[in-house]
Design a protein around this motif. Structure first.
Motif, PDB file in Angstrom:
ATOM      1  N   VAL A 172       0.850  -1.207   0.000  1.00  0.00           N
ATOM      2  CA  VAL A 172       0.000   0.000   0.000  1.00  0.00           C
ATOM      3  C   VAL A 172       0.884   1.255   0.000  1.00  0.00           C
ATOM      4  O   VAL A 172       0.690   2.169  -0.807  1.00  0.00           O
ATOM      5  CB  VAL A 172      -0.939   0.003   1.223  1.00  0.00           C
ATOM      6  CG1 VAL A 172      -1.532   1.398   1.476  1.00  0.00           C
ATOM      7  CG2 VAL A 172      -2.059  -1.018   1.046  1.00  0.00           C
ATOM      8  N   ASP A 187      -7.070  11.772  -6.459  1.00  0.00           N
ATOM      9  CA  ASP A 187      -7.983  10.689  -6.091  1.00  0.00           C
ATOM     10  C   ASP A 187      -7.985   9.597  -7.163  1.00  0.00           C
ATOM     11  O   ASP A 187      -7.890   8.411  -6.855  1.00  0.00           O
ATOM     12  CB  ASP A 187      -9.394  11.272  -5.922  1.00  0.00           C
ATOM     13  CG  ASP A 187     -10.426  10.207  -5.621  1.00  0.00           C
ATOM     14  OD1 ASP A 187     -11.171   9.826  -6.554  1.00  0.00           O
ATOM     15  OD2 ASP A 187     -10.463   9.733  -4.480  1.00  0.00           O
ATOM     16  N   ALA A 191      -6.651   5.814  -6.649  1.00  0.00           N
ATOM     17  CA  ALA A 191      -7.626   4.723  -6.817  1.00  0.00           C
ATOM     18  C   ALA A 191      -7.050   3.652  -7.740  1.00  0.00           C
ATOM     19  O   ALA A 191      -7.121   2.447  -7.452  1.00  0.00           O
ATOM     20  CB  ALA A 191      -8.928   5.279  -7.400  1.00  0.00           C
ATOM     21  N   LEU A 210      -3.920   1.906  -5.815  1.00  0.00           N
ATOM     22  CA  LEU A 210      -4.311   1.082  -4.661  1.00  0.00           C
ATOM     23  C   LEU A 210      -5.239  -0.056  -5.075  1.00  0.00           C
ATOM     24  O   LEU A 210      -5.241  -1.128  -4.467  1.00  0.00           O
ATOM     25  CB  LEU A 210      -4.946   1.959  -3.590  1.00  0.00           C
ATOM     26  CG  LEU A 210      -3.980   2.938  -2.919  1.00  0.00           C
ATOM     27  CD1 LEU A 210      -4.726   4.005  -2.126  1.00  0.00           C
ATOM     28  CD2 LEU A 210      -3.010   2.188  -2.012  1.00  0.00           C
ATOM     29  N   GLY A 211      -5.988   0.153  -6.175  1.00  0.00           N
ATOM     30  CA  GLY A 211      -6.890  -0.895  -6.666  1.00  0.00           C
ATOM     31  C   GLY A 211      -6.118  -2.102  -7.208  1.00  0.00           C
ATOM     32  O   GLY A 211      -6.637  -3.207  -7.280  1.00  0.00           O
ATOM     33  N   VAL A 220      -5.926  -5.606  -0.890  1.00  0.00           N
ATOM     34  CA  VAL A 220      -6.774  -4.434  -0.641  1.00  0.00           C
ATOM     35  C   VAL A 220      -8.165  -4.775  -1.160  1.00  0.00           C
ATOM     36  O   VAL A 220      -8.317  -5.089  -2.344  1.00  0.00           O
ATOM     37  CB  VAL A 220      -6.217  -3.176  -1.329  1.00  0.00           C
ATOM     38  CG1 VAL A 220      -7.234  -2.018  -1.252  1.00  0.00           C
ATOM     39  CG2 VAL A 220      -4.901  -2.746  -0.680  1.00  0.00           C
ATOM     40  N   SER A 237     -11.143  -2.771  -0.385  1.00  0.00           N
ATOM     41  CA  SER A 237     -11.935  -1.600  -0.770  1.00  0.00           C
ATOM     42  C   SER A 237     -11.116  -0.322  -0.687  1.00  0.00           C
ATOM     43  O   SER A 237     -10.207  -0.199   0.150  1.00  0.00           O
ATOM     44  CB  SER A 237     -13.186  -1.484   0.101  1.00  0.00           C
ATOM     45  OG  SER A 237     -12.827  -1.278   1.451  1.00  0.00           O
ATOM     46  N   PHE A 238     -11.434   0.582  -1.616  1.00  0.00           N
ATOM     47  CA  PHE A 238     -10.791   1.894  -1.693  1.00  0.00           C
ATOM     48  C   PHE A 238     -11.833   2.906  -1.240  1.00  0.00           C
ATOM     49  O   PHE A 238     -12.935   2.957  -1.803  1.00  0.00           O
ATOM     50  CB  PHE A 238     -10.353   2.161  -3.138  1.00  0.00           C
ATOM     51  CG  PHE A 238      -9.919   3.574  -3.406  1.00  0.00           C
ATOM     52  CD1 PHE A 238     -10.781   4.483  -3.994  1.00  0.00           C
ATOM     53  CD2 PHE A 238      -8.645   3.992  -3.062  1.00  0.00           C
ATOM     54  CE1 PHE A 238     -10.395   5.793  -4.229  1.00  0.00           C
ATOM     55  CE2 PHE A 238      -8.239   5.304  -3.295  1.00  0.00           C
ATOM     56  CZ  PHE A 238      -9.124   6.197  -3.875  1.00  0.00           C
ATOM     57  N   SER A 288     -12.501   6.960  -0.251  1.00  0.00           N
ATOM     58  CA  SER A 288     -11.882   8.275  -0.376  1.00  0.00           C
ATOM     59  C   SER A 288     -12.764   9.371   0.206  1.00  0.00           C
ATOM     60  O   SER A 288     -13.998   9.302   0.100  1.00  0.00           O
ATOM     61  CB  SER A 288     -11.618   8.601  -1.855  1.00  0.00           C
ATOM     62  OG  SER A 288     -11.267   9.973  -2.014  1.00  0.00           O
ATOM     63  N   VAL A 324     -12.683  -3.376  -4.551  1.00  0.00           N
ATOM     64  CA  VAL A 324     -11.585  -3.671  -5.496  1.00  0.00           C
ATOM     65  C   VAL A 324     -11.009  -5.074  -5.285  1.00  0.00           C
ATOM     66  O   VAL A 324      -9.946  -5.392  -5.827  1.00  0.00           O
ATOM     67  CB  VAL A 324     -10.454  -2.624  -5.378  1.00  0.00           C
ATOM     68  CG1 VAL A 324     -10.919  -1.268  -5.876  1.00  0.00           C
ATOM     69  CG2 VAL A 324      -9.913  -2.542  -3.953  1.00  0.00           C
ATOM     70  N   VAL A 380      -8.761   0.520   2.494  1.00  0.00           N
ATOM     71  CA  VAL A 380      -7.782   1.612   2.523  1.00  0.00           C
ATOM     72  C   VAL A 380      -8.511   2.936   2.335  1.00  0.00           C
ATOM     73  O   VAL A 380      -9.157   3.158   1.305  1.00  0.00           O
ATOM     74  CB  VAL A 380      -6.703   1.419   1.447  1.00  0.00           C
ATOM     75  CG1 VAL A 380      -5.738   2.605   1.431  1.00  0.00           C
ATOM     76  CG2 VAL A 380      -5.941   0.119   1.686  1.00  0.00           C
ATOM     77  N   VAL A 401      -3.385   8.330   4.667  1.00  0.00           N
ATOM     78  CA  VAL A 401      -3.760   6.952   4.393  1.00  0.00           C
ATOM     79  C   VAL A 401      -4.050   6.205   5.691  1.00  0.00           C
ATOM     80  O   VAL A 401      -3.268   6.291   6.643  1.00  0.00           O
ATOM     81  CB  VAL A 401      -2.609   6.210   3.667  1.00  0.00           C
ATOM     82  CG1 VAL A 401      -2.992   4.774   3.337  1.00  0.00           C
ATOM     83  CG2 VAL A 401      -2.175   6.972   2.411  1.00  0.00           C
TER      84      VAL A 401
END
Ligand code: AFP
Length: 287
Positions: A9, A49, A53, A56-57, A62, A64-65, A67, A76, A82, A103
């Motif tokens: 991450v 953003d 996305a 991190l996707g 991970v 879920s993203f 924001s 994701v 995250v 984060v």
């Protein structure tokens, strides 16, 4: 023991930092949209953003993203949630001052309390790009530099970060007339003891406290008892870092990490820093 997903991450955040900075010059204007907190969003916020996305996707582990700029979590895959504030302090973009990316890595679906964090950190876009990361291995400061391959390298510059014993700086958000009387009194005392360091970006101002010791607050306001900062995206990650460094966090009566959220975009008063300054704050607000 380093969690490989957490490491991946923060690799993704570091890799994205140069691209976020490079894109800022042409994105200092309003995007014409508002975020779920009803705030005007700049083109720089939207772009940061989008980049985060995507990065991190791609990270395995991970699930879920989430924001500050989006109403709901984005699924994701399987794994951690995250949460990010993609461009904290973006109102500093026009005046060319510090900004950052915050984060929080949660081992539960959001909204949830900060006790479900397994790691937290921020990237600071100042004269150089640095990251402060708190995870199972402690807290460290890293320098992020552009690699020859167009990517980014991370190098640890301070390992095992702890808050300096002697506090020297403070930063309080909001306007003085909007501060409740008890906080105003506390602030008056602190102003006599410490140096003012407030720049309008939580990440930049908290990094002053991380570096020199002291206290940062975006307090409860007379007309906004919940303050301004978002629990899931701003307050929880910062509280996790400061507490891991031997400092303290508070919502005015107890640790931020014990606050049970109702909604994803809940706001909370945030007070963080040297533990005895937070003890005095809670005593002052309790009177
Ligand atoms: P922006 O992201 O809209 O610039 O807000 C920044 C922030 O959320 C946080 O980073 C600051 O501590 C705080 O708001 C600044 O608020 P004031 O403009 O009221 O000082």
């Amino acid at each position: 023991m380093t969690d490989p997903v957490v490491e991946a991450v923060f690799d993704a955040v570091a890799e994205t930092a140069p691209a976020i900075r490079d894109a800022l010059p042409g994105r200092r204007v309003e995007s014409g949209t508002e975020n779920p907190s009803g705030e005007t969003v700049l083109a720089g916020d939207v772009h940061a953003d989008k980049l985060l996305a995507e990065a991190l996707g791609e990270v395995d582990g991970v699930g879920s993203f989430v924001s500050e700029e989006r109403p709901e979590a984005v699924d994701v895959g399987e794994g951690y949630a995250v949460a990010i504030d993609p461009l904290d302090g973006s109102s500093n973009l026009r005046s060319n001052n510090t900004m950052g990316t915050v984060v929080g890595v949660y081992d539960a679906a959001l909204p949830t309390s900060g006790r479900d964090l397994v790691a937290a950190g921020y990237a600071l876009y100042g004269p150089i790009t640095t990251m402060v990361v708190a995870d199972g291995d402690g807290v460290r400061e890293e320098v992020v530099e552009r690699g020859d391959d167009g990517g980014a390298s991370r190098s640890v510059v301070v390992d095992d970060l702890t808050l300096p014993d002697e506090p020297t700086v403070y930063g309080f958000g909001g306007r003085v007339p909007d501060w409740p009387a008890a906080f105003r009194e506390y602030a008056r005392e602190v102003e006599d003891e410490l140096k003012l360091r407030y720049g309008g970006s939580m990440v930049g101002d908290v990094n002053q406290v991380v570096t020199y010791g002291g206290v940062f607050a975006y307090p409860a306001l007379v007309d906004a008892p919940e303050g301004k900062l978002r629990l899931s995206f701003e307050a929880n990650p910062i509280a996790y870092i400061i507490e891991a460094m031997g400092g303290a966090s508070s919502d005015g009566s107890g640790s931020i990490l014990d606050v049970e959220p109702e909604g994803l975009h809940d706001r909370v008063p945030l007070y963080v820093g040297t533990d005895r300054l937070i003890d005095r704050l809670e005593a002052a607000l309790d009177e």
